[in-house]
Design an enzyme around this catalytic site. Sequence first.
Site, PDB file in Angstrom:
ATOM      1  N   PRO A  10      32.259  -7.184   2.795  1.00  0.00           N
ATOM      2  CA  PRO A  10      32.060  -7.540   1.395  1.00  0.00           C
ATOM      3  C   PRO A  10      31.007  -8.621   1.174  1.00  0.00           C
ATOM      4  O   PRO A  10      30.869  -9.546   1.960  1.00  0.00           O
ATOM      5  CB  PRO A  10      33.438  -8.042   0.948  1.00  0.00           C
ATOM      6  N   ASN A  11      30.274  -8.420   0.099  1.00  0.00           N
ATOM      7  CA  ASN A  11      29.256  -9.335  -0.403  1.00  0.00           C
ATOM      8  C   ASN A  11      27.978  -9.364   0.437  1.00  0.00           C
ATOM      9  O   ASN A  11      27.003  -9.989   0.031  1.00  0.00           O
ATOM     10  CB  ASN A  11      29.812 -10.758  -0.575  1.00  0.00           C
ATOM     11  N   ARG A  18      22.307 -14.108  -2.314  1.00  0.00           N
ATOM     12  CA  ARG A  18      23.577 -14.828  -2.259  1.00  0.00           C
ATOM     13  C   ARG A  18      23.446 -16.040  -1.340  1.00  0.00           C
ATOM     14  O   ARG A  18      23.275 -15.898  -0.132  1.00  0.00           O
ATOM     15  CB  ARG A  18      24.691 -13.916  -1.732  1.00  0.00           C
ATOM     16  N   TYR A  23      23.134 -18.166   4.034  1.00  0.00           N
ATOM     17  CA  TYR A  23      22.999 -16.856   4.665  1.00  0.00           C
ATOM     18  C   TYR A  23      21.556 -16.434   4.934  1.00  0.00           C
ATOM     19  O   TYR A  23      21.326 -15.383   5.536  1.00  0.00           O
ATOM     20  CB  TYR A  23      23.686 -15.791   3.802  1.00  0.00           C
ATOM     21  N   ASN A  72      29.988  -7.515  11.085  1.00  0.00           N
ATOM     22  CA  ASN A  72      30.106  -8.710  10.258  1.00  0.00           C
ATOM     23  C   ASN A  72      31.073  -8.333   9.147  1.00  0.00           C
ATOM     24  O   ASN A  72      30.695  -7.688   8.169  1.00  0.00           O
ATOM     25  CB  ASN A  72      28.758  -9.148   9.679  1.00  0.00           C
ATOM     26  N   ALA A  75      34.481 -11.865   4.562  1.00  0.00           N
ATOM     27  CA  ALA A  75      35.755 -12.546   4.284  1.00  0.00           C
ATOM     28  C   ALA A  75      36.951 -11.859   4.941  1.00  0.00           C
ATOM     29  O   ALA A  75      37.942 -12.525   5.270  1.00  0.00           O
ATOM     30  CB  ALA A  75      35.974 -12.652   2.776  1.00  0.00           C
ATOM     31  N   GLU A  99      31.670  -9.142  17.161  1.00  0.00           N
ATOM     32  CA  GLU A  99      31.851  -9.809  15.870  1.00  0.00           C
ATOM     33  C   GLU A  99      30.678 -10.764  15.672  1.00  0.00           C
ATOM     34  O   GLU A  99      30.391 -11.585  16.551  1.00  0.00           O
ATOM     35  CB  GLU A  99      33.169 -10.583  15.873  1.00  0.00           C
ATOM     36  N   HIS A 101      28.445 -13.398  12.805  1.00  0.00           N
ATOM     37  CA  HIS A 101      28.401 -14.157  11.549  1.00  0.00           C
ATOM     38  C   HIS A 101      27.022 -14.772  11.421  1.00  0.00           C
ATOM     39  O   HIS A 101      26.474 -15.292  12.396  1.00  0.00           O
ATOM     40  CB  HIS A 101      29.464 -15.260  11.538  1.00  0.00           C
ATOM     41  N   ARG A 108      32.118 -24.709   8.288  1.00  0.00           N
ATOM     42  CA  ARG A 108      32.295 -24.477   6.851  1.00  0.00           C
ATOM     43  C   ARG A 108      33.736 -24.787   6.443  1.00  0.00           C
ATOM     44  O   ARG A 108      34.441 -25.509   7.133  1.00  0.00           O
ATOM     45  CB  ARG A 108      31.889 -23.035   6.539  1.00  0.00           C
TER      46      ARG A 108
END
Length: 145
Positions: A10-11, A18, A23, A72, A75, A99, A101, A108
Amino acid sequence: MATVLVLNGPNLGRLGTREPDVYGAGTLDDLRAVLREDAPDLEIDLRQTDTEGELLGWLHGAADSGEPVILNAGAWTHYSYALRDAVSLVTKAGGTVIEVHLSNPHAREEFRHTSVISAVSTGVIAGFGFESYRMALAFIRRNAR
């Protein structure tokens, strides 16, 4: 030609606009071009979804096909046990799931410090922007079946 699935949650379709300070300014199309340049001998199948069930279906397909995955999960990384189970299906079938990121989740907000998929993933690369994906791809090129 072998295929590598590059799955984004998502996103991530909003990359480039964004929170570029977090990012980066690159888009998914930019990422696709970088990965294709790094691995012209591989088919880079880059996908993005804001629908969890769709991502689960893609992982189920990878469990059946044996295609390696760069993931990735956005969330969903932090709370989706359904996603964890799907990643586990891939790795227990002998497949590879890296995985990734773009940012460093540990630098964060506290809720981002936990990944429910790390323990069942082949490995985790975080905090290097598009380089996280490039490192995952380099590993897959050297090690995936």
